[in-house]
Design a protein around this motif. Sequence first.
Motif, PDB file in Angstrom:
ATOM      1  N   MET A 216       0.849  -1.175   0.000  1.00  0.00           N
ATOM      2  CA  MET A 216       0.000   0.000   0.000  1.00  0.00           C
ATOM      3  C   MET A 216       0.894   1.237   0.000  1.00  0.00           C
ATOM      4  N   THR A 217       0.566   2.178  -0.840  1.00  0.00           N
ATOM      5  CA  THR A 217       1.330   3.418  -0.939  1.00  0.00           C
ATOM      6  C   THR A 217       0.595   4.557  -0.220  1.00  0.00           C
ATOM      7  N   LYS A 218       1.273   5.681  -0.122  1.00  0.00           N
ATOM      8  CA  LYS A 218       0.649   6.852   0.494  1.00  0.00           C
ATOM      9  C   LYS A 218      -0.594   7.267  -0.293  1.00  0.00           C
ATOM     10  N   ALA A 219      -0.527   7.177  -1.607  1.00  0.00           N
ATOM     11  CA  ALA A 219      -1.684   7.531  -2.446  1.00  0.00           C
ATOM     12  C   ALA A 219      -2.862   6.592  -2.157  1.00  0.00           C
ATOM     13  N   ASP A 220      -2.579   5.312  -1.943  1.00  0.00           N
ATOM     14  CA  ASP A 220      -3.633   4.355  -1.598  1.00  0.00           C
ATOM     15  C   ASP A 220      -4.281   4.714  -0.263  1.00  0.00           C
ATOM     16  N   ILE A 221      -3.453   5.091   0.698  1.00  0.00           N
ATOM     17  CA  ILE A 221      -3.967   5.477   2.018  1.00  0.00           C
ATOM     18  C   ILE A 221      -4.872   6.698   1.888  1.00  0.00           C
ATOM     19  N   VAL A 222      -4.412   7.688   1.136  1.00  0.00           N
ATOM     20  CA  VAL A 222      -5.201   8.915   0.934  1.00  0.00           C
ATOM     21  C   VAL A 222      -6.532   8.576   0.277  1.00  0.00           C
ATOM     22  N   THR A 223      -6.506   7.727  -0.722  1.00  0.00           N
ATOM     23  CA  THR A 223      -7.738   7.344  -1.425  1.00  0.00           C
ATOM     24  C   THR A 223      -8.704   6.632  -0.492  1.00  0.00           C
ATOM     25  N   ARG A 224      -8.214   5.676   0.282  1.00  0.00           N
ATOM     26  CA  ARG A 224      -9.091   4.933   1.194  1.00  0.00           C
ATOM     27  C   ARG A 224      -9.704   5.836   2.258  1.00  0.00           C
ATOM     28  N   ILE A 225      -8.898   6.708   2.846  1.00  0.00           N
ATOM     29  CA  ILE A 225      -9.417   7.620   3.868  1.00  0.00           C
ATOM     30  C   ILE A 225     -10.447   8.556   3.253  1.00  0.00           C
ATOM     31  N   SER A 226     -10.152   9.067   2.064  1.00  0.00           N
ATOM     32  CA  SER A 226     -11.080   9.963   1.375  1.00  0.00           C
ATOM     33  C   SER A 226     -12.410   9.261   1.102  1.00  0.00           C
ATOM     34  N   ASP A 227     -12.340   8.012   0.640  1.00  0.00           N
ATOM     35  CA  ASP A 227     -13.557   7.251   0.353  1.00  0.00           C
ATOM     36  C   ASP A 227     -14.363   6.970   1.617  1.00  0.00           C
ATOM     37  N   LYS A 228     -13.686   6.640   2.711  1.00  0.00           N
ATOM     38  CA  LYS A 228     -14.384   6.279   3.949  1.00  0.00           C
ATOM     39  C   LYS A 228     -14.967   7.483   4.685  1.00  0.00           C
ATOM     40  N   THR A 229     -14.302   8.625   4.587  1.00  0.00           N
ATOM     41  CA  THR A 229     -14.754   9.796   5.340  1.00  0.00           C
ATOM     42  C   THR A 229     -15.566  10.777   4.507  1.00  0.00           C
ATOM     43  N   GLY A 230     -15.444  10.691   3.191  1.00  0.00           N
ATOM     44  CA  GLY A 230     -16.137  11.645   2.332  1.00  0.00           C
ATOM     45  C   GLY A 230     -15.404  12.968   2.215  1.00  0.00           C
ATOM     46  N   MET A 231     -14.204  13.048   2.777  1.00  0.00           N
ATOM     47  CA  MET A 231     -13.408  14.274   2.678  1.00  0.00           C
ATOM     48  C   MET A 231     -12.770  14.362   1.297  1.00  0.00           C
ATOM     49  N   GLU A 232     -12.422  15.579   0.904  1.00  0.00           N
ATOM     50  CA  GLU A 232     -11.733  15.792  -0.363  1.00  0.00           C
ATOM     51  C   GLU A 232     -10.342  15.164  -0.305  1.00  0.00           C
ATOM     52  N   ARG A 233      -9.908  14.602  -1.450  1.00  0.00           N
ATOM     53  CA  ARG A 233      -8.580  13.972  -1.493  1.00  0.00           C
ATOM     54  C   ARG A 233      -7.471  14.956  -1.131  1.00  0.00           C
ATOM     55  N   ALA A 234      -7.601  16.200  -1.572  1.00  0.00           N
ATOM     56  CA  ALA A 234      -6.575  17.208  -1.299  1.00  0.00           C
ATOM     57  C   ALA A 234      -6.448  17.467   0.205  1.00  0.00           C
ATOM     58  N   ASP A 235      -7.591  17.495   0.911  1.00  0.00           N
ATOM     59  CA  ASP A 235      -7.569  17.719   2.357  1.00  0.00           C
ATOM     60  C   ASP A 235      -6.928  16.534   3.081  1.00  0.00           C
ATOM     61  N   VAL A 236      -7.285  15.322   2.642  1.00  0.00           N
ATOM     62  CA  VAL A 236      -6.707  14.117   3.248  1.00  0.00           C
ATOM     63  C   VAL A 236      -5.208  14.081   2.967  1.00  0.00           C
ATOM     64  N   GLN A 237      -4.811  14.405   1.743  1.00  0.00           N
ATOM     65  CA  GLN A 237      -3.389  14.435   1.366  1.00  0.00           C
ATOM     66  C   GLN A 237      -2.628  15.395   2.267  1.00  0.00           C
ATOM     67  N   ALA A 238      -3.176  16.593   2.475  1.00  0.00           N
ATOM     68  CA  ALA A 238      -2.529  17.595   3.322  1.00  0.00           C
ATOM     69  C   ALA A 238      -2.411  17.095   4.760  1.00  0.00           C
ATOM     70  N   THR A 239      -3.445  16.405   5.252  1.00  0.00           N
ATOM     71  CA  THR A 239      -3.434  15.884   6.619  1.00  0.00           C
ATOM     72  C   THR A 239      -2.384  14.796   6.784  1.00  0.00           C
ATOM     73  N   VAL A 240      -2.326  13.873   5.841  1.00  0.00           N
ATOM     74  CA  VAL A 240      -1.336  12.788   5.899  1.00  0.00           C
ATOM     75  C   VAL A 240       0.076  13.363   5.831  1.00  0.00           C
ATOM     76  N   GLU A 241       0.295  14.318   4.927  1.00  0.00           N
ATOM     77  CA  GLU A 241       1.611  14.967   4.808  1.00  0.00           C
ATOM     78  C   GLU A 241       1.991  15.675   6.105  1.00  0.00           C
ATOM     79  N   ALA A 242       1.030  16.378   6.715  1.00  0.00           N
ATOM     80  CA  ALA A 242       1.298  17.092   7.967  1.00  0.00           C
ATOM     81  C   ALA A 242       1.627  16.108   9.086  1.00  0.00           C
ATOM     82  N   PHE A 243       0.914  14.981   9.146  1.00  0.00           N
ATOM     83  CA  PHE A 243       1.193  13.956  10.153  1.00  0.00           C
ATOM     84  C   PHE A 243       2.621  13.433  10.008  1.00  0.00           C
ATOM     85  N   MET A 244       2.981  13.075   8.786  1.00  0.00           N
ATOM     86  CA  MET A 244       4.328  12.538   8.566  1.00  0.00           C
ATOM     87  C   MET A 244       5.405  13.578   8.880  1.00  0.00           C
TER      88      MET A 244
END
Length: 101
Positions: free
Chosen positions: A1-29
């Motif tokens: 699983m890649t970071k892009a896969d994680i972003v996609t799954r979180i976006s699908d499960k939460t209904g959040m925009e991919r860009a917002d999820v991407q920014a959150t994952v990047e900020a966490f890391m």
Amino acid sequence: MTKADIVTRISDKTGMERADVQATVEAFMKEVRHSLETGDNVYLRGFGSFIIKKRAEKTGRNISKNTTIIIPAHNIPSFKPAKTFVEAVKKKVKVKETANA
């Protein structure tokens, strides 16, 4: 699983925009990396710990020159999974392996 896969799954499960999820994952890391760089461990209950391991000085060999070198003491980042996390993975992987056999 890649970071892009994680972003996609979180976006699908939460209904959040991919860009917002991407920014959150990047900020966490970035925060985990910054904490470790400053010498602070990161503890995530039920998931695991990002910790700094200290490696002692040791003697190594440069095979091409056939010489002995001293490898200085240094710190490395490491991940130690939580006990519940390890047990859950063991249980799930075992079930998967027997299903595939």
